[in-house]
Design a protein around this motif. Structure first.
Motif: not given
Length: 187
Positions: A6-7, A28, A33-35, A93, A96, A98-100, A185
């Motif tokens: 998990r990120p 960015r 893709e980095v949120w 996020r 899901k 995704e890294p935040v 990442e």
């Protein structure tokens, strides 16, 4: 079967004027893709800033409701304005996979550390005090009084560097953006 990784939430903080927004914008641009979590603020927009993109610009009453309803992961007052991170978007996020990335001030970073101890805290440091002063006064968007307040706050923020997991020195926006991306990442 390997466990799913998990990120982690990555928090970028540092003194006002150190270049947090510039570094994040560069990263960015190269890696959209980095949120990046968008903060809510009671501050008025600076030229070129857009609601929902740079910040959610809200009034004091609306900000009070966000706090009362527990909708902010963290919030802090800085230079006479309040800033906060909407909780639900960050958790969605992460859930899901995704890294935040959060770009917030020292107070906010400390609050995130309390509520999410596994968050990775990254301190962005200026190459020197003189360079930080030059950047803050060179903006031309704030009064002398606001700049003086920001410089006093910056001294306190610089002293908190040891509270962070990693320090990046902003000598080159490109280099720091690359280093930050490597930290954000998931490996």
């Amino acid at each position: 079967m390997a466990a799913e990784v998990r990120p982690r939430l990555t928090v970028l903080s540092g003194p006002s004027g150190v270049g947090k927004s510039t570094v994040v914008a560069h990263m960015r641009k190269v890696h959209p893709e980095v949120w990046l979590s968008v903060s809510a603020t009671t501050r008025k927009p600076r030229p070129g800033e857009r609601h929902g993109v740079h910040y959610f610009f809200v009034g004091d009453d609306e900000f009070d409701k966000l706090i009362a309803n527990g909708e902010l992961l963290e919030w802090a007052e800085f230079a006479g304005n309040r800033y906060g991170t909407p909780r639900s978007a960050v958790l969605e996020r992460l859930d899901k996979g995704e890294p935040v990335l959060l770009e917030i001030d020292l107070q906010g970073a400390r609050l995130v550390r309390e509520s999410m101890p596994d968050a990775q805290l990254v301190f962005l440091a200026p190459p020197s005090w003189d360079e930080l002063v030059r950047r803050l006064t060179g903006r031309g968007t704030e009064s002398a009084e606001v700049i003086a307040r920001r410089l006093e706050t910056a001294k306190v923020e610089l002293a908190a560097e040891s509270e962070f997991d990693t320090t990046l020195v902003n000598t080159s926006v490109e280099d720091v953006a690359r280093e930050l991306l490597a930290l954000v990442e998931v490996v």
